[in-house]
Scaffold this motif. Structure first.
Motif, PDB file in Angstrom:
ATOM      1  N   SER A  46      -6.580  -0.413   7.463  1.00 48.33           N
ATOM      2  CA  SER A  46      -5.343  -0.915   6.853  1.00 48.33           C
ATOM      3  C   SER A  46      -5.453  -0.958   5.334  1.00 48.33           C
ATOM      4  O   SER A  46      -4.536  -0.544   4.614  1.00 48.33           O
ATOM      5  CB  SER A  46      -5.013  -2.305   7.399  1.00 48.33           C
ATOM      6  OG  SER A  46      -4.825  -2.275   8.794  1.00 48.33           O
ATOM      7  N   ILE A  47      -6.574  -1.469   4.823  1.00 45.59           N
ATOM      8  CA  ILE A  47      -6.763  -1.570   3.373  1.00 45.59           C
ATOM      9  C   ILE A  47      -6.782  -0.188   2.733  1.00 45.59           C
ATOM     10  O   ILE A  47      -6.086   0.064   1.731  1.00 45.59           O
ATOM     11  CB  ILE A  47      -8.056  -2.330   3.053  1.00 45.59           C
ATOM     12  CG1 ILE A  47      -7.934  -3.802   3.463  1.00 45.59           C
ATOM     13  CG2 ILE A  47      -8.390  -2.226   1.568  1.00 45.59           C
ATOM     14  CD1 ILE A  47      -9.213  -4.592   3.308  1.00 45.59           C
ATOM     15  N   PHE A  48      -7.548   0.730   3.311  1.00 43.30           N
ATOM     16  CA  PHE A  48      -7.659   2.057   2.719  1.00 43.30           C
ATOM     17  C   PHE A  48      -6.352   2.833   2.853  1.00 43.30           C
ATOM     18  O   PHE A  48      -5.995   3.605   1.945  1.00 43.30           O
ATOM     19  CB  PHE A  48      -8.814   2.825   3.366  1.00 43.30           C
ATOM     20  CG  PHE A  48     -10.147   2.530   2.744  1.00 43.30           C
ATOM     21  CD1 PHE A  48     -10.822   3.508   2.030  1.00 43.30           C
ATOM     22  CD2 PHE A  48     -10.726   1.273   2.840  1.00 43.30           C
ATOM     23  CE1 PHE A  48     -12.044   3.251   1.447  1.00 43.30           C
ATOM     24  CE2 PHE A  48     -11.939   1.000   2.251  1.00 43.30           C
ATOM     25  CZ  PHE A  48     -12.607   1.984   1.551  1.00 43.30           C
ATOM     26  N   HIS A  49      -5.625   2.637   3.940  1.00 44.12           N
ATOM     27  CA  HIS A  49      -4.322   3.299   4.094  1.00 44.12           C
ATOM     28  C   HIS A  49      -3.331   2.766   3.066  1.00 44.12           C
ATOM     29  O   HIS A  49      -2.559   3.526   2.468  1.00 44.12           O
ATOM     30  CB  HIS A  49      -3.790   3.073   5.513  1.00 44.12           C
ATOM     31  CG  HIS A  49      -2.439   3.694   5.741  1.00 44.12           C
ATOM     32  ND1 HIS A  49      -1.258   3.005   5.543  1.00 44.12           N
ATOM     33  CD2 HIS A  49      -2.090   4.947   6.139  1.00 44.12           C
ATOM     34  CE1 HIS A  49      -0.240   3.786   5.811  1.00 44.12           C
ATOM     35  NE2 HIS A  49      -0.713   4.969   6.179  1.00 44.12           N
ATOM     36  N   GLY A  61      -4.874  -0.710 -10.005  1.00 43.57           N
ATOM     37  CA  GLY A  61      -5.170  -2.113  -9.784  1.00 43.57           C
ATOM     38  C   GLY A  61      -6.624  -2.306  -9.393  1.00 43.57           C
ATOM     39  O   GLY A  61      -7.380  -1.349  -9.208  1.00 43.57           O
ATOM     40  N   LYS A  62      -7.022  -3.570  -9.255  1.00 37.22           N
ATOM     41  CA  LYS A  62      -8.409  -3.869  -8.932  1.00 37.22           C
ATOM     42  C   LYS A  62      -8.810  -3.328  -7.566  1.00 37.22           C
ATOM     43  O   LYS A  62      -9.909  -2.805  -7.397  1.00 37.22           O
ATOM     44  CB  LYS A  62      -8.625  -5.385  -8.980  1.00 37.22           C
ATOM     45  CG  LYS A  62      -8.454  -5.991 -10.366  1.00 37.22           C
ATOM     46  CD  LYS A  62      -8.681  -7.493 -10.350  1.00 37.22           C
ATOM     47  CE  LYS A  62      -8.519  -8.097 -11.738  1.00 37.22           C
ATOM     48  NZ  LYS A  62      -8.723  -9.565 -11.743  1.00 37.22           N
ATOM     49  N   LEU A  63      -7.895  -3.454  -6.575  1.00 39.55           N
ATOM     50  CA  LEU A  63      -8.219  -2.973  -5.232  1.00 39.55           C
ATOM     51  C   LEU A  63      -8.377  -1.466  -5.228  1.00 39.55           C
ATOM     52  O   LEU A  63      -9.309  -0.932  -4.613  1.00 39.55           O
ATOM     53  CB  LEU A  63      -7.126  -3.397  -4.247  1.00 39.55           C
ATOM     54  CG  LEU A  63      -7.338  -2.988  -2.785  1.00 39.55           C
ATOM     55  CD1 LEU A  63      -8.644  -3.586  -2.251  1.00 39.55           C
ATOM     56  CD2 LEU A  63      -6.162  -3.448  -1.918  1.00 39.55           C
ATOM     57  N   GLN A  64      -7.476  -0.760  -5.920  1.00 38.84           N
ATOM     58  CA  GLN A  64      -7.585   0.700  -5.990  1.00 38.84           C
ATOM     59  C   GLN A  64      -8.869   1.117  -6.692  1.00 38.84           C
ATOM     60  O   GLN A  64      -9.536   2.071  -6.273  1.00 38.84           O
ATOM     61  CB  GLN A  64      -6.377   1.287  -6.713  1.00 38.84           C
ATOM     62  CG  GLN A  64      -6.402   2.818  -6.784  1.00 38.84           C
ATOM     63  CD  GLN A  64      -5.179   3.399  -7.461  1.00 38.84           C
ATOM     64  OE1 GLN A  64      -4.116   2.780  -7.487  1.00 38.84           O
ATOM     65  NE2 GLN A  64      -5.321   4.587  -8.034  1.00 38.84           N
ATOM     66  N   CYS A  65      -9.236   0.405  -7.749  1.00 40.62           N
ATOM     67  CA  CYS A  65     -10.492   0.711  -8.456  1.00 40.62           C
ATOM     68  C   CYS A  65     -11.692   0.550  -7.527  1.00 40.62           C
ATOM     69  O   CYS A  65     -12.595   1.397  -7.501  1.00 40.62           O
ATOM     70  CB  CYS A  65     -10.650  -0.206  -9.663  1.00 40.62           C
ATOM     71  SG  CYS A  65      -9.681   0.283 -11.093  1.00 40.62           S
ATOM     72  N   ALA A  66     -11.703  -0.542  -6.743  1.00 40.70           N
ATOM     73  CA  ALA A  66     -12.816  -0.799  -5.837  1.00 40.70           C
ATOM     74  C   ALA A  66     -12.915   0.294  -4.777  1.00 40.70           C
ATOM     75  O   ALA A  66     -14.008   0.802  -4.495  1.00 40.70           O
ATOM     76  CB  ALA A  66     -12.643  -2.161  -5.181  1.00 40.70           C
ATOM     77  N   VAL A  67     -11.772   0.668  -4.205  1.00 48.26           N
ATOM     78  CA  VAL A  67     -11.763   1.703  -3.172  1.00 48.26           C
ATOM     79  C   VAL A  67     -12.200   3.041  -3.751  1.00 48.26           C
ATOM     80  O   VAL A  67     -12.985   3.777  -3.133  1.00 48.26           O
ATOM     81  CB  VAL A  67     -10.364   1.810  -2.533  1.00 48.26           C
ATOM     82  CG1 VAL A  67     -10.268   3.044  -1.642  1.00 48.26           C
ATOM     83  CG2 VAL A  67     -10.040   0.560  -1.729  1.00 48.26           C
TER      84      VAL A  67
END
Length: 260
Positions: A46-49, A61-67
């Protein structure tokens, strides 16, 4: 006996090491391990999708950077270790690393938090760390083992498969039985070591948290549990990385041909 008020440390430890099971014996299903492993897999997807769907070329964003950092790290690792060309290896390695890491991460939750909630809901047992369950780790290892067999046949064919297990390490037909025995032992040791290594490390980590909770008064547990939790962050990350790396290496060995 309740989780918060055990009758003895022995009963407390025994309670926390018992899984919520369906069935008996070899065919018993550890429902808690299955539930959390599937739940964490769904969370991972779900997170990666979501990140992939909302990815931007501007300032991420921070989440996109982490992924993106995780994907780049896994992609570089695959390029450095996998000698062939296969579109499945990188997604497989990414799935293994993130999924195993999330399952390992459950070990950092307070030892009584989810088991206490489940007890209030009428569930007598609940273990929340799937990778501390040997049935989960060995199932994943068997999946890798099947891929090793498939890749060996795919890249080397039946003839190459037979040659691998009858003409190595001694390249003479007279040593074929010895070679077959040695290579069979080597092949079977791969999934066994892969699954048991992850299980052993996570089970030991879980057991230490349980011992701290069982043998030390609640108001002073942080003295040992906090340093161990900080150190355990390294362990859970390292174990996910090792499982991923060994999978890549085993599949790379299976796909290598004489042309390489």
């Amino acid at each position: 006996m309740t989780i918060s008020s055990p009758s003895s440390p022995q009963e407390y430890i025994k309670h926390h090491l018992h899984s919520l099971q369906f069935g008996e014996g070899f065919w018993a299903f550890n429902l808690d391990s299955l539930f959390f492993s599937i739940l964490l897999g769904v969370i991972f997807l779900s997170i990666f999708h979501r990140v992939a769907h909302k990815a931007t070329t501007g300032v991420p964003g921070k989440l996109q950077c982490a992924v993106e950092m995780i994907i780049e790290f896994v992609d570089k690792t695959v390029k450095d270790m996998f000698s062939g060309q296969n579109k499945l290896i990188a997604p497989l390695a990414l799935t293994i690393f993130v999924w195993v890491f999330l399952m390992n991460l459950m070990d950092l939750l307070p030892i009584d938090f989810l088991p206490y909630i489940s007890q209030q809901l009428g569930l007598p047992y609940l273990r929340v760390v799937p990778t501390a369950d040997v049935s989960i780790t060995m199932s994943m290892a068997i999946g890798v083992f099947l891929l090793i067999i498939i890749y060996t046949f795919k890249y080397k064919g039946v003839k190459g498969f037979i040659k691998d297990y009858t003409l190595h390490p001694f390249n003479h037909w007279a040593f074929a039985p010895i070679n077959l025995l040695l290579e069979t032992v080597s092949l079977l040791s791969k999934p066994i070591s892969l699954g048991l290594r992850l299980f052993g490390n996570m089970y030991a980590g879980e057991l230490i948290f349980i011992l701290i909770a069982a043998l030390i008064p609640w108001w002073s547990q942080w003295v040992l549990s906090l340093p161990w939790a900080i150190f355990h962050i390294l362990i859970i990350t390292l174990q996910a990385f090792i499982f991923m790396v060994l999978t890549i290496v085993y599949l790379s060995m299976a796909s290598e041909t004489e042309d390489h």
